[in-house]
Design a protein around this motif. Structure first.
Motif, PDB file in Angstrom:
ATOM      1  N   ASP A   1      -8.253  51.178 -20.926  1.00 51.16           N
ATOM      2  CA  ASP A   1      -9.085  51.298 -22.106  1.00 51.16           C
ATOM      3  C   ASP A   1      -9.665  49.915 -22.369  1.00 51.16           C
ATOM      4  O   ASP A   1      -9.542  49.028 -21.513  1.00 51.16           O
ATOM      5  CB  ASP A   1      -8.334  51.890 -23.309  1.00 51.16           C
ATOM      6  N   GLU A   2     -10.284  49.720 -23.511  1.00 49.82           N
ATOM      7  CA  GLU A   2     -10.957  48.443 -23.749  1.00 49.82           C
ATOM      8  C   GLU A   2      -9.996  47.262 -23.860  1.00 49.82           C
ATOM      9  O   GLU A   2     -10.387  46.119 -23.623  1.00 49.82           O
ATOM     10  CB  GLU A   2     -11.850  48.522 -24.990  1.00 49.82           C
ATOM     11  N   ASP A   3      -8.714  47.523 -24.198  1.00 45.40           N
ATOM     12  CA  ASP A   3      -7.750  46.445 -24.409  1.00 45.40           C
ATOM     13  C   ASP A   3      -6.633  46.359 -23.378  1.00 45.40           C
ATOM     14  O   ASP A   3      -6.034  45.302 -23.217  1.00 45.40           O
ATOM     15  CB  ASP A   3      -7.078  46.605 -25.785  1.00 45.40           C
ATOM     16  N   ARG A   4      -6.328  47.460 -22.715  1.00 39.67           N
ATOM     17  CA  ARG A   4      -5.110  47.518 -21.909  1.00 39.67           C
ATOM     18  C   ARG A   4      -5.325  48.137 -20.530  1.00 39.67           C
ATOM     19  O   ARG A   4      -6.257  48.887 -20.301  1.00 39.67           O
ATOM     20  CB  ARG A   4      -4.049  48.349 -22.617  1.00 39.67           C
ATOM     21  N   ILE A   5      -4.353  47.847 -19.666  1.00 38.79           N
ATOM     22  CA  ILE A   5      -4.191  48.464 -18.359  1.00 38.79           C
ATOM     23  C   ILE A   5      -2.869  49.230 -18.441  1.00 38.79           C
ATOM     24  O   ILE A   5      -1.842  48.647 -18.817  1.00 38.79           O
ATOM     25  CB  ILE A   5      -4.107  47.401 -17.247  1.00 38.79           C
ATOM     26  N   TYR A   6      -2.875  50.516 -18.110  1.00 37.62           N
ATOM     27  CA  TYR A   6      -1.676  51.347 -18.226  1.00 37.62           C
ATOM     28  C   TYR A   6      -1.290  51.923 -16.867  1.00 37.62           C
ATOM     29  O   TYR A   6      -2.157  52.282 -16.072  1.00 37.62           O
ATOM     30  CB  TYR A   6      -1.915  52.535 -19.164  1.00 37.62           C
TER      31      TYR A   6
ATOM     32  N   GLY B   1     -13.363  38.919  -4.552  1.00 36.53           N
ATOM     33  CA  GLY B   1     -12.260  39.233  -3.707  1.00 36.53           C
ATOM     34  C   GLY B   1     -11.008  38.434  -4.014  1.00 36.53           C
ATOM     35  O   GLY B   1      -9.997  38.650  -3.383  1.00 36.53           O
ATOM     36  N   ALA B   2     -11.036  37.496  -4.946  1.00 36.81           N
ATOM     37  CA  ALA B   2      -9.854  36.699  -5.257  1.00 36.81           C
ATOM     38  C   ALA B   2      -8.882  37.507  -6.123  1.00 36.81           C
ATOM     39  O   ALA B   2      -9.289  38.286  -6.975  1.00 36.81           O
ATOM     40  CB  ALA B   2     -10.249  35.427  -5.995  1.00 36.81           C
ATOM     41  N   VAL B   3      -7.594  37.318  -5.910  1.00 36.19           N
ATOM     42  CA  VAL B   3      -6.564  37.975  -6.707  1.00 36.19           C
ATOM     43  C   VAL B   3      -6.495  37.282  -8.066  1.00 36.19           C
ATOM     44  O   VAL B   3      -6.317  36.079  -8.145  1.00 36.19           O
ATOM     45  CB  VAL B   3      -5.191  37.907  -5.997  1.00 36.19           C
ATOM     46  N   ARG B   4      -6.650  38.064  -9.142  1.00 38.34           N
ATOM     47  CA  ARG B   4      -6.626  37.506 -10.497  1.00 38.34           C
ATOM     48  C   ARG B   4      -5.244  37.559 -11.118  1.00 38.34           C
ATOM     49  O   ARG B   4      -4.988  36.909 -12.123  1.00 38.34           O
ATOM     50  CB  ARG B   4      -7.604  38.251 -11.380  1.00 38.34           C
TER      51      ARG B   4
ATOM     52  N   VAL C   1       6.763  53.336 -18.610  1.00 39.76           N
ATOM     53  CA  VAL C   1       5.337  53.172 -18.879  1.00 39.76           C
ATOM     54  C   VAL C   1       5.077  51.721 -19.252  1.00 39.76           C
ATOM     55  O   VAL C   1       5.815  51.133 -20.048  1.00 39.76           O
ATOM     56  CB  VAL C   1       4.891  54.112 -20.022  1.00 39.76           C
ATOM     57  N   HIS C   2       4.016  51.156 -18.674  1.00 43.49           N
ATOM     58  CA  HIS C   2       3.661  49.756 -18.910  1.00 43.49           C
ATOM     59  C   HIS C   2       2.261  49.642 -19.484  1.00 43.49           C
ATOM     60  O   HIS C   2       1.373  50.393 -19.091  1.00 43.49           O
ATOM     61  CB  HIS C   2       3.673  48.968 -17.595  1.00 43.49           C
ATOM     62  N   ALA C   3       2.085  48.675 -20.373  1.00 37.58           N
ATOM     63  CA  ALA C   3       0.764  48.303 -20.882  1.00 37.58           C
ATOM     64  C   ALA C   3       0.612  46.804 -20.654  1.00 37.58           C
ATOM     65  O   ALA C   3       1.448  46.011 -21.094  1.00 37.58           O
ATOM     66  CB  ALA C   3       0.624  48.628 -22.354  1.00 37.58           C
ATOM     67  N   LEU C   4      -0.427  46.443 -19.930  1.00 36.92           N
ATOM     68  CA  LEU C   4      -0.737  45.039 -19.690  1.00 36.92           C
ATOM     69  C   LEU C   4      -2.086  44.734 -20.320  1.00 36.92           C
ATOM     70  O   LEU C   4      -2.924  45.627 -20.459  1.00 36.92           O
ATOM     71  CB  LEU C   4      -0.821  44.749 -18.185  1.00 36.92           C
ATOM     72  N   ASP C   5      -2.294  43.473 -20.702  1.00 36.21           N
ATOM     73  CA  ASP C   5      -3.645  43.121 -21.139  1.00 36.21           C
ATOM     74  C   ASP C   5      -4.494  42.915 -19.891  1.00 36.21           C
ATOM     75  O   ASP C   5      -3.992  42.997 -18.772  1.00 36.21           O
ATOM     76  CB  ASP C   5      -3.648  41.918 -22.079  1.00 36.21           C
ATOM     77  N   HIS C   6      -5.764  42.660 -20.063  1.00 31.99           N
ATOM     78  CA  HIS C   6      -6.660  42.575 -18.905  1.00 31.99           C
ATOM     79  C   HIS C   6      -6.490  41.295 -18.085  1.00 31.99           C
ATOM     80  O   HIS C   6      -7.111  41.155 -17.042  1.00 31.99           O
ATOM     81  CB  HIS C   6      -8.116  42.796 -19.331  1.00 31.99           C
ATOM     82  N   THR C   7      -5.596  40.395 -18.524  1.00 34.63           N
ATOM     83  CA  THR C   7      -5.246  39.236 -17.704  1.00 34.63           C
ATOM     84  C   THR C   7      -4.011  39.530 -16.847  1.00 34.63           C
ATOM     85  O   THR C   7      -3.635  38.718 -16.020  1.00 34.63           O
ATOM     86  CB  THR C   7      -4.971  37.987 -18.560  1.00 34.63           C
TER      87      THR C   7
END
Length: 116
Positions: free
Chosen positions: A18-23, A1-4, A31-37
């Motif tokens: 996908d395996e590398d990005r958040i869109y 439940g913690a905000v990452r 349009v934005h692409a973020l990594d999983h952090t």
């Protein structure tokens, strides 16, 4: 439940992964692409009305724009690689299966294309 992590954006669509990005897309911020952090990897400005959630395909990201048509961008860099102008734009999310792309225009036509 913690905000990452947090990333501020106005009016975003549904998130896709996908395996590398958040869109996600915003009619204001593009349009934005973020990594999983949650760190921004790239952003591509598209201001053509409401945008569909980005749909990942092999090397591509497909985005429909309600006032224009379908954009194809590089998943890696966000660079726009192609555009198909559909009369009346596209409001529904496109469907991608491998290299097959399908979408319906706002004027009621079903299109099929191949991503190369």
């Amino acid at each position: 439940g913690a905000v990452r992590g947090r990333y501020a954006v106005e009016g975003a669509t549904r998130v896709t992964l996908d395996e590398d990005r958040i869109y996600f897309a915003s009619p204001i911020d593009g349009v934005h692409a973020l990594d999983h952090t949650g760190r921004l990897v790239w952003r591509q400005v598209i201001r053509q009305g409401s945008l569909s959630p980005p749909v990942p395909s092999d090397r591509y990201l497909v985005i429909a724009a309600s006032d224009a048509g379908v954009y194809v961008a590089s998943r890696e860099s966000g660079r726009l690689l192609g555009f198909f102008k559909a009369g009346g734009g596209i409001s529904a999310e496109p469907a991608v299966d491998g290299s097959a792309l399908h979408f319906v225009s706002n004027t009621g036509f079903l299109y099929a294309a191949t991503l190369r």
